[in-house]
Write a protein that holds these residues in place. Sequence first.
Motif, short mmCIF file in Angstrom:
data_model
loop_
_atom_site.label_atom_id
_atom_site.label_comp_id
_atom_site.label_asym_id
_atom_site.label_seq_id
_atom_site.Cartn_x
_atom_site.Cartn_y
_atom_site.Cartn_z
N LYS A 270 -7.49 0.40 -4.56
CA LYS A 270 -6.14 0.99 -4.54
C LYS A 270 -5.91 1.86 -5.76
N ALA A 271 -6.34 1.38 -6.92
CA ALA A 271 -6.16 2.15 -8.15
C ALA A 271 -6.92 3.46 -8.07
N ARG A 272 -8.13 3.41 -7.54
CA ARG A 272 -8.93 4.63 -7.39
C ARG A 272 -8.24 5.61 -6.43
N SER A 273 -7.78 5.11 -5.29
CA SER A 273 -7.13 5.96 -4.30
C SER A 273 -5.86 6.59 -4.85
N GLY A 274 -5.11 5.83 -5.66
CA GLY A 274 -3.84 6.33 -6.18
C GLY A 274 -3.99 7.39 -7.25
#
Length: 415
Positions: A270-274
Amino acid sequence: MPLAELTEWLSEFGGPSFIWCVKRLSGNDTLANGSHQAGPYLPKEFVFPIFPEIDRTDIKNPDRWIDISVQPCPDSRKVRLVYYNSKRHENKRNGRNETRLTNFGGSNSSLLDPESTGALTIFAFHLDESGRAFEAHIWVCQHETEEETVEDRIGPVEPSKWIVWSPDQPQKSLFQPSLARRSSCWLELNEIPHAWLSTFPTGAEVVEKAVTLRSDSHLTPDQRLVKRRECEFEIFRSIEQALELPLIKEGFGSLDDFILRAQTVLQRRKARSGNSLELHARAIFIEEQLQEGNHFAHGRQSEPGKRPDFLFPSQSAYRDPTYPADKLRMLAAKTTCRDRWRQILREADRIDTKHLLTLQEGISEAQFKEMVDAKVQLVVPAPLIEKFPKSVRPYLQTFESFIADVRLLALERHG
């Protein structure tokens, strides 16, 4: 729609006899861009193992009719799963080579509704004892809260990507984020920096690696952005697999241990995608001779508690009441914008028109009008513009065009 209904659906169709394919609907899946291909695309790599009878090229467009139900707007019918194989059957140059679900009843279907473009959608196929599918249940997420509920379970799903999830085999599913083939950006174990094998690299470090592997200085900013995002996704997956897969194979002492590890993996995704899109945009700004601190500010506050992704030309200029407001710009970077675009409306009070960079593959005409009325200017990489309705395309701004506008403002400022 109460969230409890989604929770009940996930429980009912998340048992050991189901396999999911989860994706975001594009304009070519729905009726948003008037495509004759109306009906959701599903990857052949997913379809053929559970519908082996259509994996053939000796006849044209083999198909199978199956019962489906679509929720939360109730719709039950028989639909046609078809393998369009003209590329392999007769027209090798201009033919098709894809599998789609069709015959949903046109505009009467909530799945084909243009307003569903960009929606996270679960295709849950019911399998018999031999592993073959015989029916499907589909959930089209109606809002961001539903999407977050699904992604909390399986991880983030980005435009043009899909996740295959076996509810009864979460360990296996955790490392099948897509069925896409590996690209040249996939790092083998001996190619991964040693430090990354003990501590997962930051998003900025992974993006920097993608820039190194895909410098592509001859390409336009739009082309670079799209290619590097694909590259960075592969780099991330390869590092993740090198770090996490051995732990998965070793097994866990308890269910709680597995859940804790799975949550770590999902939160990292999620952190990467955000953060990925804005980090790539920042790298390209710098390549295009825009100086951070002088021509743009990244992640700085506009007003207290408000932090747009990018301010142009700088935070100090924005906060200078004598600096002309019409010479200021802001850019938000959101991979999907179906529900999230409204979040940017209050990010920079002095700037009337908000620019929004997105990778979403299409949008409905009605939602686009709503954005225009709210003075949101969509910035879309050039390779994705054809996925939008023809009536919308002339009003989209490419990433290269946005950079040119910012550069012109800088020249006027120093002229």
